[in-house]
Design a protein around this motif. Structure first.
Motif, short mmCIF file in Angstrom:
data_model
loop_
_atom_site.label_atom_id
_atom_site.label_comp_id
_atom_site.label_asym_id
_atom_site.label_seq_id
_atom_site.Cartn_x
_atom_site.Cartn_y
_atom_site.Cartn_z
N ILE A 17 30.64 60.81 38.87
CA ILE A 17 30.09 61.43 40.09
C ILE A 17 29.36 62.72 39.70
O ILE A 17 28.26 63.00 40.21
N GLU A 18 29.95 63.47 38.79
CA GLU A 18 29.38 64.78 38.44
C GLU A 18 27.94 64.68 37.91
O GLU A 18 27.08 65.44 38.36
N LEU A 37 25.76 62.59 38.68
CA LEU A 37 24.88 62.29 39.83
C LEU A 37 24.59 63.57 40.60
O LEU A 37 23.44 63.88 40.93
N LEU A 38 25.67 64.32 40.87
CA LEU A 38 25.50 65.56 41.65
C LEU A 38 24.65 66.56 40.87
O LEU A 38 23.75 67.20 41.41
N ASP A 39 24.93 66.68 39.58
CA ASP A 39 24.21 67.67 38.76
C ASP A 39 22.73 67.34 38.62
O ASP A 39 21.90 68.21 38.34
N ALA A 47 21.22 64.62 42.98
CA ALA A 47 21.33 63.52 43.95
C ALA A 47 22.20 63.91 45.13
O ALA A 47 23.11 64.72 45.00
N ARG A 48 21.89 63.34 46.28
CA ARG A 48 22.74 63.47 47.45
C ARG A 48 23.62 62.23 47.49
O ARG A 48 23.10 61.11 47.51
N LEU A 49 24.92 62.43 47.51
CA LEU A 49 25.83 61.30 47.56
C LEU A 49 26.15 61.00 49.02
O LEU A 49 26.69 61.85 49.72
#
Ligand code: F3S
Length: 640
Positions: free
Chosen positions: A342-343, A345-347, A350-352
């Motif tokens: 997940i990290e 993606l966030l870094d 991206a908007r989850l």
């Protein structure tokens, strides 16, 4: 003669008819699925049939479309769906658990089973060897009541896969290649059955992406064999006992054979505004991208999102390019979380988003005005994103993730090494406890409704002679999105037919509803492939409520045609397509409906003395259903 997988499953479930292409067959349905956008109506219809509990092996009611809870309407629907499922013996999947097709594949779909769903991408379960078809909500309600599901016996197309996917090519590119070759009309009346040495290396999620988007070919369904990959997938899902081998006989005969060499595929993209407008990604090099969206029932599996995380890891998307990611299920989300995926993606910026359909139906995440959006979804019809002039391109998760980093279309030759192909982690977490299973004793369950849940009205029988004006004339390829636009405001009215009808054709011709109100009855004139797109039965129910008596078209899309029949609207086909030009909006028509016979012709006359000949492809039973005023009337009268 040997049998295809399709023939084997149909033979095992056949309750009426002969397995001759084009002839109607009735099938016993093992499983059904509904989603909230179409399912609320399906459940109201199931209640109207009045049999109490579902008679399938399994029926699941998913909430994945309208999960945003702005105002009381959506939450009231969700509560209704939860309580009617409990009362009726169905499983309920609450909002946020995931997208119906991904969840069904992971938790319930079985090789060799028949499944119908009130969603056109139900064929996703074909990736695991189910014979899975999208259907109108009423057909699903009837299947839940133990009635057979009727289809014209499909032709079976063998898609012979050779070679192996290489580099950045993905399962999505297989179906984009088929769409490029066959177009959105190329699959009507056909099942696409995958075979050949190339099948063995394709994972179940890749296969499910391909069968999901077979819906865009207009196909009845698509299906893969059930083999070692299927066994591996089911065992990982904790459902090893559901595995059965299912392969075509070596001497099986097919109506057509198409070959695709997987080794020759490269990243492809469908351009606005049709899934068959396919070109190579490199042909668009230099075009700026405003948004990428990864998710939907087509590409939101663990392998899609793990590859996405690998591509994005340690990098950042440009500020001008918005990236949204919607995992297909909480199971996918949990697997990503466990692996620390997940990290990255966030870094990367991206908007989850929630595990739901989300941007696929314009439920948030619309592109900027005239914005270019690269999506891993299955449809890019004009306006579907919620931005009328949005330019939506369809691609694989790997392609969308890579392009999100570049902020523009680039040549895959410059992308560097592709991420490794992944299937599933060693230990797959279960989310089974998140489903609400029905209680053994249902007597105390109360079905809870809200003010937006309006019982179905009764429809009149068809009159012997229909006298009505042409109140709308539209072009070829009218989609169900044209007939009834998607979007939060409109779909929140799905269990309130009088209210939702006010939006029928609202983005095509604002005056249509007003003209229908003025005249009380009307006829729609359309071109080829009228009603293509989703299984949205409100696209038939809405016009029926307004008083539409007939649609006269060059040709009709399969599911919409079934919905027209179910709600008592005459689907008439122009014998000479050139007569489309002879009729105009405002023409007064006289349709001698009582002279209709299955497959026969009738002459329609206009007030000004013109005459056009129309036919139909209705069976005797379908004609009787229309004459009764629709299927619910016919079932109550014991005619269907
Ligand atoms: Fe949902 Fe879009 Fe699939 S609306 S079911 S993700 S086609």
């Amino acid at each position: 003669m040997g049998k295809s997988i399709t023939h084997k499953i149909i033979e095992k479930h056949l309750v009426s008819g002969e397995m001759v292409a084009g002839q109607e067959v009735g099938l016993r349905i093992d499983q059904t699925l509904t989603q909230d956008a179409t399912g609320t109506m399906a459940w109201l219809q199931f209640e109207a049939i009045g049999i109490g509990e579902v008679r399938t092996d399994l029926s699941v009611s998913y909430v994945d479309h309208n999960t945003l809870q702005m105002g009381f309407r959506n939450p009231d629907d969700h509560r209704y769906l939860r309580t009617v499922a409990a009362k009726s013996g169905a499983v309920f999947s609450p909002a946020g658990t995931g997208i119906c097709h991904q969840l069904h594949l992971e938790n319930f779909a079985k090789p060799g089973a028949t499944l119908i769903g009130s969603d056109s991408h139900t064929p996703t379960a074909g990736g695991i060897g189910s014979m899975a078809m999208g259907a109108g909500g009423l057909s699903v309600a009837l299947a839940m009541a133990g009635e057979a599901y009727f289809i014209p016996m499909p032709k079976v197309v063998k898609v012979e896969l050779t070679g192996e996917l290489t580099g950045w090519a993905a399962g999505k590119d297989v179906i984009l290649e088929l769409l490029r070759r066959l177009t959105v009309k190329g699959g009507v009346g056909k099942v696409f059955e995958y075979a050949g040495p190339g099948v063995a290396a394709l994972s179940v999620p890749d296969r499910a992406t391909i069968t999901n988007m077979g819906a865009e070919l207009g196909a009845t369904t698509s299906i893969f064999p059930s083999d070692d990959k299927t066994k591996f997938f089911l065992e990982k899902m904790g459902r090893g006992e559901d595995f059965v081998e299912l392969i075509a006989d070596a001497d099986a005969e097919y109506d057509e054979v198409i070959e695709i060499n997987l080794s020759e595929l490269e990243p492809l993209v469908a351009q606005p505004h049709m899934p068959d407008q396919v070109c190579k990604v490199k042909e668009l090099a230099g075009k700026k991208i405003d948004q990428c969206a990864i998710g939907s029932c087509t590409n939101s599996s663990y392998s899609d999102l793990k590859n996405t995380a690998q591509i994005l890891s340690g990098k950042m998307t440009p500020a001008e390019t918005d990236l949204m990611i919607s995992p297909g299920s909480k199971q996918v989300m949990k697997m990503l979380a466990r692996e620390g995926l997940i990290e990255p993606l966030l870094d990367a910026g991206a908007r989850l988003l929630e595990c739901s359909c989300g941007p696929c139906i314009g439920m948030g995440g619309s592109p900027v005005s005239a914005g270019v959006s690269v999506r891993t979804f299955n449809r890019n019809f004009e306006g579907r994103s919620g931005t009328q002039d949005g330019q939506v391109y369809l691609a694989s998760a790997q392609t969308a993730a890579r392009l999100a980093l570049d902020g523009e279309f680039t040549d895959p030759a410059t992308w560097g090494p592709a991420p490794e192909r992944v299937e599933l982690p060693e230990d797959v977490p279960s989310i089974r406890d998140l489903f609400v299973f029905p209680p053994a004793d249902k007597s105390a369950v109360e079905i809870l409704r809200g003010p937006n849940i309006v019982a179905l009205e009764d429809f009149d029988k068809l009159s012997d002679t229909v006298e009505a004006k042409v109140l709308l004339k539209v072009e070829d390829n009218i989609t169900t999105d044209h007939i009834l636009p998607a979007g939060a405001e409109i779909t929140a009215l799905r269990s309130n037919i009088p209210a939702i009808s006010q939006y029928i054709f609202s983005r095509v011709d604002e005056g249509f509803v007003g003209r229908m109100k003025e005249h009380g009855t009307g006829v729609i004139l359309g071109g080829d492939n009228y009603g293509q797109g989703s299984s949205r039965e409100h696209a038939a129910l809405g016009p029926r409520h307004l008083g539409v008596k007939a649609v006269i078209v060059k040709s009709l899309a399969r599911i919409h045609r079934a919905n027209l029949v179910n709600f008592g609207i005459l689907p008439l086909l122009l014998v000479d397509p050139a007569d489309y030009d002879a009729l105009s909006e405002g023409d007064d028509l006289i349709i001698p409906a009582n002279a209709m016979t299955p497959g026969g012709t009738i002459d329609i006359t206009t007030g000004s003395g013109k005459s056009v000949t129309v036919t139909n492809d209705l069976t005797k039973k379908e004609l009787e259903i229309i004459q009764s005023g629709g299927l619910l009337n016919a079932v109550r009268e014991g005619q269907a």
